[in-house]
Design a protein around this motif. Structure first.
Motif, PDB file in Angstrom:
ATOM      1  N   LEU A  12      40.852  20.348 -29.146  1.00  8.66           N
ATOM      2  CA  LEU A  12      41.909  20.632 -28.173  1.00  8.66           C
ATOM      3  C   LEU A  12      43.133  21.152 -28.916  1.00  8.66           C
ATOM      4  CD1 LEU A  12      43.398  20.417 -25.421  1.00  8.66           C
ATOM      5  CD2 LEU A  12      43.831  18.014 -25.992  1.00  8.66           C
ATOM      6  N   ALA A  35      38.520  15.176 -24.514  1.00  9.04           N
ATOM      7  CA  ALA A  35      39.408  16.332 -24.687  1.00  9.04           C
ATOM      8  C   ALA A  35      39.959  16.797 -23.349  1.00  9.04           C
ATOM      9  CB  ALA A  35      38.666  17.466 -25.384  1.00  9.04           C
ATOM     10  N   ALA A  39      43.822  16.868 -22.260  1.00  6.55           N
ATOM     11  CA  ALA A  39      44.403  18.141 -21.819  1.00  6.55           C
ATOM     12  C   ALA A  39      45.080  17.980 -20.464  1.00  6.55           C
ATOM     13  CB  ALA A  39      43.317  19.212 -21.746  1.00  6.55           C
ATOM     14  N   PRO A  50      46.975  23.820 -22.667  1.00  2.00           N
ATOM     15  CA  PRO A  50      45.890  23.375 -23.541  1.00  2.00           C
ATOM     16  C   PRO A  50      44.721  24.358 -23.556  1.00  2.00           C
ATOM     17  CG  PRO A  50      45.757  22.236 -21.458  1.00  2.00           C
ATOM     18  CD  PRO A  50      46.967  23.120 -21.393  1.00  2.00           C
ATOM     19  N   TRP A  51      44.131  24.517 -24.709  1.00  2.00           N
ATOM     20  CA  TRP A  51      42.909  25.292 -24.892  1.00  2.00           C
ATOM     21  C   TRP A  51      41.891  24.379 -25.557  1.00  2.00           C
ATOM     22  CZ3 TRP A  51      42.205  30.566 -23.787  1.00  2.00           C
ATOM     23  CH2 TRP A  51      43.341  31.224 -23.308  1.00  2.00           C
ATOM     24  N   ILE A  52      40.659  24.421 -25.079  1.00  2.00           N
ATOM     25  CA  ILE A  52      39.599  23.597 -25.656  1.00  2.00           C
ATOM     26  C   ILE A  52      38.485  24.498 -26.156  1.00  2.00           C
ATOM     27  CG2 ILE A  52      37.804  21.874 -25.164  1.00  2.00           C
ATOM     28  CD1 ILE A  52      39.697  20.667 -23.079  1.00  2.00           C
ATOM     29  N   ILE A  65      41.045  24.602 -17.200  1.00  2.00           N
ATOM     30  CA  ILE A  65      41.296  23.162 -17.368  1.00  2.00           C
ATOM     31  C   ILE A  65      42.100  22.628 -16.185  1.00  2.00           C
ATOM     32  CG2 ILE A  65      42.462  21.430 -18.791  1.00  2.00           C
ATOM     33  CD1 ILE A  65      41.799  23.318 -21.225  1.00  2.00           C
TER      34      ILE A  65
END
Length: 81
Positions: A12, A35, A39, A50-52, A65
Protein backbone atom coordinates in the motif's frame (compact mmCIF):
# COMPACT_ATOMS: atom_id res chain seq x y z
CA UNK A 1 -8.47 -10.51 -9.51
CA UNK A 2 -9.58 -13.67 -7.75
CA UNK A 3 -11.12 -14.16 -4.29
CA UNK A 4 -7.93 -15.98 -3.23
CA UNK A 5 -5.94 -12.78 -3.91
CA UNK A 6 -7.48 -11.30 -0.75
CA UNK A 7 -5.33 -13.65 1.33
CA UNK A 8 -2.06 -12.85 -0.46
CA UNK A 9 0.44 -10.07 0.39
CA UNK A 10 0.00 -6.53 -0.93
CA UNK A 11 1.84 -3.21 -0.87
CA UNK A 12 0.00 0.00 0.00
CA UNK A 13 1.32 3.43 -0.96
CA UNK A 14 -0.47 6.41 0.54
CA UNK A 15 -0.10 9.76 -1.19
CA UNK A 16 -1.40 12.95 0.43
CA UNK A 17 -4.80 13.94 -0.92
CA UNK A 18 -4.84 17.70 -0.54
CA UNK A 19 -1.19 18.73 -0.27
CA UNK A 20 1.38 18.60 -3.05
CA UNK A 21 2.73 15.06 -3.05
CA UNK A 22 6.41 15.01 -2.23
CA UNK A 23 6.59 11.99 0.04
CA UNK A 24 4.46 8.87 0.06
CA UNK A 25 4.15 6.32 2.84
CA UNK A 26 4.78 2.71 1.80
CA UNK A 27 3.39 -0.17 3.86
CA UNK A 28 3.58 -3.93 3.35
CA UNK A 29 0.65 -6.09 4.45
CA UNK A 30 0.40 -9.87 4.84
CA UNK A 31 -2.96 -9.82 3.03
CA UNK A 32 -4.79 -7.69 0.50
CA UNK A 33 -7.71 -7.57 2.97
CA UNK A 34 -5.50 -5.77 5.49
CA UNK A 35 -4.17 -3.38 2.84
CA UNK A 36 -7.72 -2.53 1.72
CA UNK A 37 -8.80 -1.87 5.30
CA UNK A 38 -5.81 0.43 5.87
CA UNK A 39 -6.43 2.21 2.57
CA UNK A 40 -10.09 2.82 3.46
CA UNK A 41 -9.09 4.14 6.88
CA UNK A 42 -6.55 6.49 5.28
CA UNK A 43 -9.18 7.82 2.89
CA UNK A 44 -11.60 8.46 5.76
CA UNK A 45 -9.07 9.96 8.18
CA UNK A 46 -6.54 11.71 5.96
CA UNK A 47 -8.19 12.46 2.60
CA UNK A 48 -5.42 10.33 1.11
CA UNK A 49 -4.88 8.77 -2.30
CA UNK A 50 -3.95 5.14 -1.66
CA UNK A 51 -2.59 2.83 -4.33
CA UNK A 52 -2.28 -0.92 -3.80
CA UNK A 53 -0.11 -3.36 -5.71
CA UNK A 54 -1.05 -6.99 -5.19
CA UNK A 55 1.37 -9.89 -5.13
CA UNK A 56 -0.07 -10.90 -8.50
CA UNK A 57 0.80 -7.51 -10.00
CA UNK A 58 -2.65 -5.92 -10.05
CA UNK A 59 -2.65 -2.17 -9.38
CA UNK A 60 -5.67 -0.86 -7.48
CA UNK A 61 -6.16 2.87 -8.01
CA UNK A 62 -7.70 5.28 -5.48
CA UNK A 63 -11.04 5.37 -7.32
CA UNK A 64 -11.31 1.57 -7.31
CA UNK A 65 -10.41 1.44 -3.61
CA UNK A 66 -12.98 4.15 -2.76
CA UNK A 67 -15.74 2.42 -4.72
CA UNK A 68 -15.06 -1.03 -3.32
CA UNK A 69 -14.34 -0.03 0.26
CA UNK A 70 -17.56 2.01 0.35
CA UNK A 71 -19.62 -1.02 -0.69
CA UNK A 72 -17.83 -3.19 1.88
CA UNK A 73 -18.62 -0.66 4.63
CA UNK A 74 -22.27 -0.58 3.60
CA UNK A 75 -22.46 -4.37 3.66
CA UNK A 76 -20.88 -4.59 7.10
CA UNK A 77 -23.30 -1.97 8.46
CA UNK A 78 -26.26 -3.94 7.10
CA UNK A 79 -24.99 -7.15 8.72
CA UNK A 80 -24.41 -5.42 12.08
CA UNK A 81 -28.02 -4.17 12.30
Amino acid sequence: MMQSDLDRPAELTIWPGSAPARVAALHSFPTLRAALAAAAAAIDAEDANPWIITEGGDILAPGWIRANSASARLQSRAVNR
